[in-house]
Design an enzyme around this catalytic site. Structure first.
Site, PDB file in Angstrom:
ATOM      1  N   THR A  31     -76.529   4.508 -41.492  1.00  0.00           N
ATOM      2  CA  THR A  31     -76.506   5.815 -40.832  1.00  0.00           C
ATOM      3  C   THR A  31     -75.492   5.816 -39.699  1.00  0.00           C
ATOM      4  OG1 THR A  31     -78.178   5.412 -39.106  1.00  0.00           O
ATOM      5  CG2 THR A  31     -78.980   5.993 -41.313  1.00  0.00           C
ATOM      6  N   ASP A  50     -78.099  11.007 -35.685  1.00  0.00           N
ATOM      7  CA  ASP A  50     -77.768  10.960 -34.258  1.00  0.00           C
ATOM      8  C   ASP A  50     -79.050  10.595 -33.531  1.00  0.00           C
ATOM      9  OD1 ASP A  50     -77.256  11.427 -31.588  1.00  0.00           O
ATOM     10  OD2 ASP A  50     -76.321  13.388 -31.877  1.00  0.00           O
ATOM     11  N   ASN A  73     -79.296  -0.306 -33.780  1.00  0.00           N
ATOM     12  CA  ASN A  73     -78.035  -0.867 -33.314  1.00  0.00           C
ATOM     13  C   ASN A  73     -77.172   0.123 -32.541  1.00  0.00           C
ATOM     14  OD1 ASN A  73     -75.543  -2.759 -33.530  1.00  0.00           O
ATOM     15  ND2 ASN A  73     -74.888  -0.888 -34.598  1.00  0.00           N
ATOM     16  N   SER A 124     -79.791  -5.958 -28.965  1.00  0.00           N
ATOM     17  CA  SER A 124     -79.670  -5.864 -27.515  1.00  0.00           C
ATOM     18  C   SER A 124     -78.402  -6.584 -27.092  1.00  0.00           C
ATOM     19  CB  SER A 124     -80.922  -6.459 -26.850  1.00  0.00           C
ATOM     20  OG  SER A 124     -80.857  -6.364 -25.441  1.00  0.00           O
ATOM     21  N   TYR A 138     -74.942  -0.329 -18.446  1.00  0.00           N
ATOM     22  CA  TYR A 138     -75.227  -0.852 -19.784  1.00  0.00           C
ATOM     23  C   TYR A 138     -76.344  -1.888 -19.718  1.00  0.00           C
ATOM     24  CZ  TYR A 138     -74.479  -3.402 -24.177  1.00  0.00           C
ATOM     25  OH  TYR A 138     -74.656  -4.022 -25.395  1.00  0.00           O
ATOM     26  N   LYS A 142     -80.174  -1.914 -21.440  1.00  0.00           N
ATOM     27  CA  LYS A 142     -80.642  -2.978 -22.325  1.00  0.00           C
ATOM     28  C   LYS A 142     -81.886  -3.669 -21.765  1.00  0.00           C
ATOM     29  CE  LYS A 142     -77.637  -2.664 -25.682  1.00  0.00           C
ATOM     30  NZ  LYS A 142     -78.037  -2.256 -27.048  1.00  0.00           N
ATOM     31  N   THR A 173     -65.421  -6.973 -31.064  1.00  0.00           N
ATOM     32  CA  THR A 173     -65.298  -5.594 -31.533  1.00  0.00           C
ATOM     33  C   THR A 173     -64.397  -4.855 -30.546  1.00  0.00           C
ATOM     34  OG1 THR A 173     -67.153  -4.726 -30.248  1.00  0.00           O
ATOM     35  CG2 THR A 173     -67.671  -5.719 -32.383  1.00  0.00           C
TER      36      THR A 173
END
Length: 255
Positions: A31, A50, A73, A124, A138, A142, A173
């Site tokens: 998704t 979403d 994720n 996480s 951020y 988490k 990434t």
């Protein structure tokens, strides 16, 4: 083989997880907010989802059919000192990284509870257990996510539902490059911001994280917290062994 729904599967770790689990023979429902980004994935279903929109979550879960495993994720980050980070950005991260994960979990849990089985896997970060300067919002999202996940593990365990938290460190990434940044050149925190690269240390690939996630899905009795890779294990071990009387600092910052 399990039926696995993955949020945030359009790129990075989520995409790698989808490929890894499909390769292992699982039924994968990938998704993303824009399902066209999933077109080349070798998965069973590609659905729009979403995590910040309740109607979108409800429709995706309905269209997916029976879900054995949820891999939560979807997420984002931001770079800014806490003194001046726009609060709207902090709210955005919580809506996506924290409340979004809970929203999808709430959508799949009733069916799992009724069946007496299910898996929730939350992606996480080591920043769910320690903090890095300039990435505080951020990390806060988490830490909150991990509190939610651990609470769910206690509340839903008696119904046969297993909860795990996968904690990568630095991953190769483009997430850092895509992060929204709010640091002016003349900011008193600019010198600190320029040192962030030193904190990345040893970097692992999305595929390595995906393998850890897939192994966790397939373990009969998965642990609650699963560090992804040796760099994460070392960082979390150092945090656990550090005194609580002062802030814990990863090596590499001169500030």
């Amino acid at each position: 083989m399990s039926s696995v729904l993955i949020t945030g599967a359009s790129r990075g770790i989520g995409r790698a997880i989808a490929v890894e689990l499909a390769h292992r023979g699982h039924r994968v429902i990938a998704t993303a907010r824009r399902p066209e980004t999933l077109a080349d994935l070798p998965v069973d279903q590609r659905l729009p989802l979403d995590v910040t929109d309740q109607a979108s979550v409800d429709q995706a879960v309905k269209d997916a059919g029976e879900i054995d495993v949820l891999i939560s994720n979807a997420g984002a980050t931001v770079r800014a000192p806490l003194e001046s980070v726009p609060l709207a950005e902090v709210e955005r991260l919580y809506r996506l990284n924290t409340l979004g994960a809970l929203r999808v979990a709430q959508a799949v849990l009733p069916a799992m509870r009724e069946r007496g089985s299910g898996r929730l896997v939350f992606v996480s970060s080591i920043q769910g257990r320690l903090v890095l300067p300039m990435i505080g919002p951020y990390g806060a999202s988490k830490w909150a996510l991990e509190a939610i996940a651990e609470t769910l593990a206690i509340e839903t365990g008696r119904f046969g539902i297993k909860v795990s938290i996968v904690q990568p460190g630095a991953v190769s990434t483009n997430g850092a490059e895509q992060a929204r940044t709010f640091v002016e050149q003349d900011s008193p925190y600019a010198p600190l911001y320029r040192q962030l690269a030193a904190l990345r240390g040893e970097v692992i690939t999305s595929e390595q994280v995906a393998a850890v996630v897939a192994d966790t899905v397939e373990r009969p009795e998965p642990p609650l917290r699963v560090p992804a890779g040796m760099p994460a294990e070392r960082a979390l071990k150092a945090r656990k062994e550090a005194p609580e009387s002062e802030p814990f600092r990863l090596a590499g910052i001169d500030w």
